[in-house]
Write an enzyme that holds these catalytic residues in place. Structure first.
Site, PDB file in Angstrom:
ATOM      1  N   ASN A 162      36.471  41.243  21.843  1.00 28.72           N
ATOM      2  CA  ASN A 162      37.464  42.283  21.521  1.00 28.72           C
ATOM      3  C   ASN A 162      38.101  42.026  20.167  1.00 28.72           C
ATOM      4  O   ASN A 162      38.351  42.953  19.392  1.00 28.72           O
ATOM      5  CB  ASN A 162      38.537  42.361  22.616  1.00 28.72           C
ATOM      6  CG  ASN A 162      38.069  43.180  23.802  1.00 28.72           C
ATOM      7  OD1 ASN A 162      37.980  44.397  23.708  1.00 28.72           O
ATOM      8  ND2 ASN A 162      37.733  42.508  24.892  1.00 28.72           N
ATOM      9  N   HIS A 198      43.004  44.838  29.598  1.00 25.76           N
ATOM     10  CA  HIS A 198      42.694  44.327  30.938  1.00 25.76           C
ATOM     11  C   HIS A 198      41.450  45.046  31.456  1.00 25.76           C
ATOM     12  O   HIS A 198      41.355  46.274  31.343  1.00 25.76           O
ATOM     13  CB  HIS A 198      43.897  44.574  31.868  1.00 25.76           C
ATOM     14  CG  HIS A 198      43.658  44.036  33.243  1.00 25.76           C
ATOM     15  ND1 HIS A 198      43.719  42.691  33.539  1.00 25.76           N
ATOM     16  CD2 HIS A 198      43.317  44.659  34.400  1.00 25.76           C
ATOM     17  CE1 HIS A 198      43.444  42.511  34.816  1.00 25.76           C
ATOM     18  NE2 HIS A 198      43.186  43.691  35.362  1.00 25.76           N
ATOM     19  N   GLU A 236      35.796  48.579  26.268  1.00 21.93           N
ATOM     20  CA  GLU A 236      36.964  47.822  25.790  1.00 21.93           C
ATOM     21  C   GLU A 236      36.989  47.792  24.273  1.00 21.93           C
ATOM     22  O   GLU A 236      38.038  47.974  23.642  1.00 21.93           O
ATOM     23  CB  GLU A 236      36.918  46.377  26.308  1.00 21.93           C
ATOM     24  CG  GLU A 236      37.166  46.236  27.795  1.00 21.93           C
ATOM     25  CD  GLU A 236      37.195  44.787  28.241  1.00 21.93           C
ATOM     26  OE1 GLU A 236      37.694  43.924  27.488  1.00 21.93           O
ATOM     27  OE2 GLU A 236      36.707  44.498  29.345  1.00 21.93           O
TER      28      GLU A 236
END
Ligand code: GRF
Length: 203
Positions: A15, A110, A175
């Site tokens: 990420n 998350h 994500e």
């Protein structure tokens, strides 16, 4: 004015890499000014360094306790004049006083559609629960774990033959897109927190 942003990691940092890549666009409203890890051997740290980003490791093992560890992180955040924090696979629980100091300026990603499946092992638990839709959430961080106003979510359809690994892989792709979009919204001042919920304005 690009908002000076720190990314806090503990591991591989995929990420983090997605945020660094997104922030390369000259019109992206945040610049990644620091990557901080609580583990000196986090693979993401080396990757950020080779991308030319300032990096630092605050090795939790050498501190007497959480207060000292967080004080050290805060000094680094101050030195680098950080305005926003993105937690990205940061596996250390932050104290209420640290989180409150950064309230409204600290985000987390998350791997579930919150408020479902807070905590760890979300993909296995989602499959065990038989959900047909799963995904990821970017939210503001509150002292309570995996709670806090939701900024953005992205969903994937669960397949009959999914394993936790195949599901994780598809969620992770989402994500990477979602975190950059959410950071852009927050950094450009288009997200307000009202009564523990977010309001997103588009101008
Ligand atoms: C991601 O699944 C993220 O949602 C969770 O921890 C994982 C970190 O992965 N909080 P990476 O280090 O960003 O690759």
């Amino acid at each position: 004015m690009r908002r000076r942003t720190a990314i806090l990691i503990s591991g591989r940092g995929s990420n983090m890499a997605a945020l660094i890549a997104a922030a390369r666009a000259p019109d992206f409203p945040a610049e990644i000014a620091l990557v901080l890890s609580n583990k000196p051997d986090a693979p993401g740290l080396a990757q950020a360094k080779s991308a030319g980003i300032a990096v630092a490791a605050v090795d939790q093992k050498i501190y007497a306790g959480r207060d000292e560890f967080e004080a050290s992180m805060q000094i680094l955040l101050d030195i680098h004049r950080i305005e926003l924090i993105c937690l990205a696979g940061f596996m250390r629980i932050l104290s209420a006083s640290f989180v409150n100091r950064w309230r409204g300026r600290i985000l987390n990603i998350h791997p579930s559609l919150l408020p479902a499946f807070r905590g760890l092992d979300t993909h296995r638990r989602a499959l065990a629960a038989g959900v047909k839709v799963h995904g990821c959430t970017v939210h503001f961080v509150e002292p309570e774990l995996d709670a806090g106003p939701i900024v953005a979510q992205s969903a994937v359809a669960v397949r009959e033959d999914d394993t936790p690994e195949t599901l994780a892989e598809r969620v992770l792709e989402k994500e990477h897109q979602l975190y950059a979009q959410a950071l852009a919204l927050v950094a450009s001042g288009r997200v307000r927190i009202e009564d523990e919920l977010t309001r997103i304005g588009f101008d």
